[in-house]
Design a protein around this motif. Sequence first.
Motif, mmCIF file in Angstrom:
data_model
loop_
_atom_site.group_PDB
_atom_site.id
_atom_site.type_symbol
_atom_site.label_atom_id
_atom_site.label_comp_id
_atom_site.label_asym_id
_atom_site.label_seq_id
_atom_site.Cartn_x
_atom_site.Cartn_y
_atom_site.Cartn_z
ATOM 1 N N VAL A 69 -40.126 85.857 -21.779
ATOM 2 C CA VAL A 69 -39.962 86.084 -20.335
ATOM 3 C C VAL A 69 -41.320 85.996 -19.629
ATOM 4 C CG1 VAL A 69 -39.275 87.766 -18.567
ATOM 5 C CG2 VAL A 69 -37.905 87.490 -20.640
ATOM 6 N N VAL A 70 -41.335 85.263 -18.517
ATOM 7 C CA VAL A 70 -42.534 85.157 -17.690
ATOM 8 C C VAL A 70 -42.707 86.474 -16.942
ATOM 9 C CG1 VAL A 70 -43.621 83.962 -15.749
ATOM 10 C CG2 VAL A 70 -42.280 82.662 -17.437
ATOM 11 N N LEU A 71 -43.809 87.163 -17.236
ATOM 12 C CA LEU A 71 -44.102 88.441 -16.586
ATOM 13 C C LEU A 71 -44.874 88.233 -15.289
ATOM 14 C CD1 LEU A 71 -45.148 90.375 -19.799
ATOM 15 C CD2 LEU A 71 -42.906 90.365 -18.677
ATOM 16 N N LYS A 100 -41.284 84.350 -12.011
ATOM 17 C CA LYS A 100 -41.238 85.658 -12.667
ATOM 18 C C LYS A 100 -39.814 85.956 -13.131
ATOM 19 C CE LYS A 100 -43.715 88.850 -10.803
ATOM 20 N NZ LYS A 100 -44.201 89.988 -9.986
ATOM 21 N N GLY A 101 -39.685 86.367 -14.393
ATOM 22 C CA GLY A 101 -38.377 86.699 -14.944
ATOM 23 C C GLY A 101 -37.714 85.552 -15.687
ATOM 24 N N THR A 102 -38.250 84.350 -15.567
ATOM 25 C CA THR A 102 -37.701 83.202 -16.290
ATOM 26 C C THR A 102 -37.926 83.396 -17.777
ATOM 27 O OG1 THR A 102 -38.177 81.699 -14.450
ATOM 28 C CG2 THR A 102 -37.930 80.706 -16.628
ATOM 29 N N LYS A 140 -48.657 91.831 -27.047
ATOM 30 C CA LYS A 140 -47.242 91.461 -26.967
ATOM 31 C C LYS A 140 -46.990 90.372 -25.927
ATOM 32 C CE LYS A 140 -45.843 95.936 -28.600
ATOM 33 N NZ LYS A 140 -44.789 96.108 -29.518
ATOM 34 N N THR A 141 -48.071 89.872 -25.347
ATOM 35 C CA THR A 141 -47.957 88.789 -24.379
ATOM 36 C C THR A 141 -48.905 87.666 -24.762
ATOM 37 O OG1 THR A 141 -49.643 89.693 -22.893
ATOM 38 C CG2 THR A 141 -47.356 90.370 -22.491
ATOM 39 N N VAL A 169 -46.623 85.527 -20.684
ATOM 40 C CA VAL A 169 -45.273 85.483 -21.235
ATOM 41 C C VAL A 169 -45.122 86.537 -22.321
ATOM 42 C CG1 VAL A 169 -43.590 84.001 -22.405
ATOM 43 C CG2 VAL A 169 -45.173 83.018 -20.744
ATOM 44 N N ASP A 170 -44.017 87.272 -22.269
ATOM 45 C CA ASP A 170 -43.665 88.217 -23.320
ATOM 46 C C ASP A 170 -43.372 87.409 -24.588
ATOM 47 O OD1 ASP A 170 -42.273 91.114 -23.947
ATOM 48 O OD2 ASP A 170 -41.265 89.503 -24.890
#
Length: 114
Positions: free
Chosen positions: A40-42, A62-64, A5-6, A34-35
């Motif tokens: 989303v950047v994990l 992170k979170g972007t 999933k990434t 990335v997801d």
Amino acid sequence: MFNGKTMFIAGHARLPQGMAAKSVFETLTITAEVDVKFGVVLEASCTLATEHGREFIGELLKGTSLNDGVEEAIESIQTYYRGKAANALVAALKDLDIHFQQIKAGDKTKLSSL
């Protein structure tokens, strides 16, 4: 553990003269896990010379959500990172985003089924 999933994406840019990392690398690289579904950047890292710099950029990215573009992340780099590599970081992030958008556009049916 990898769950499918990434994805792992890298963006590259030339380093400016006079940087410590230039003696080791010709280019600066930003990598991100990335997801696939939400973009989303994990986790993120880069090839800055110091661990502190690498961690700072990782936390900043992170979170972007790459689905929303990288403009906000670019503004954060320009505001909070005050080193010689600022322009290279922005260029590498833009390159990473280009790769993500190409993957997303070219592989839309496969990625949407995940």
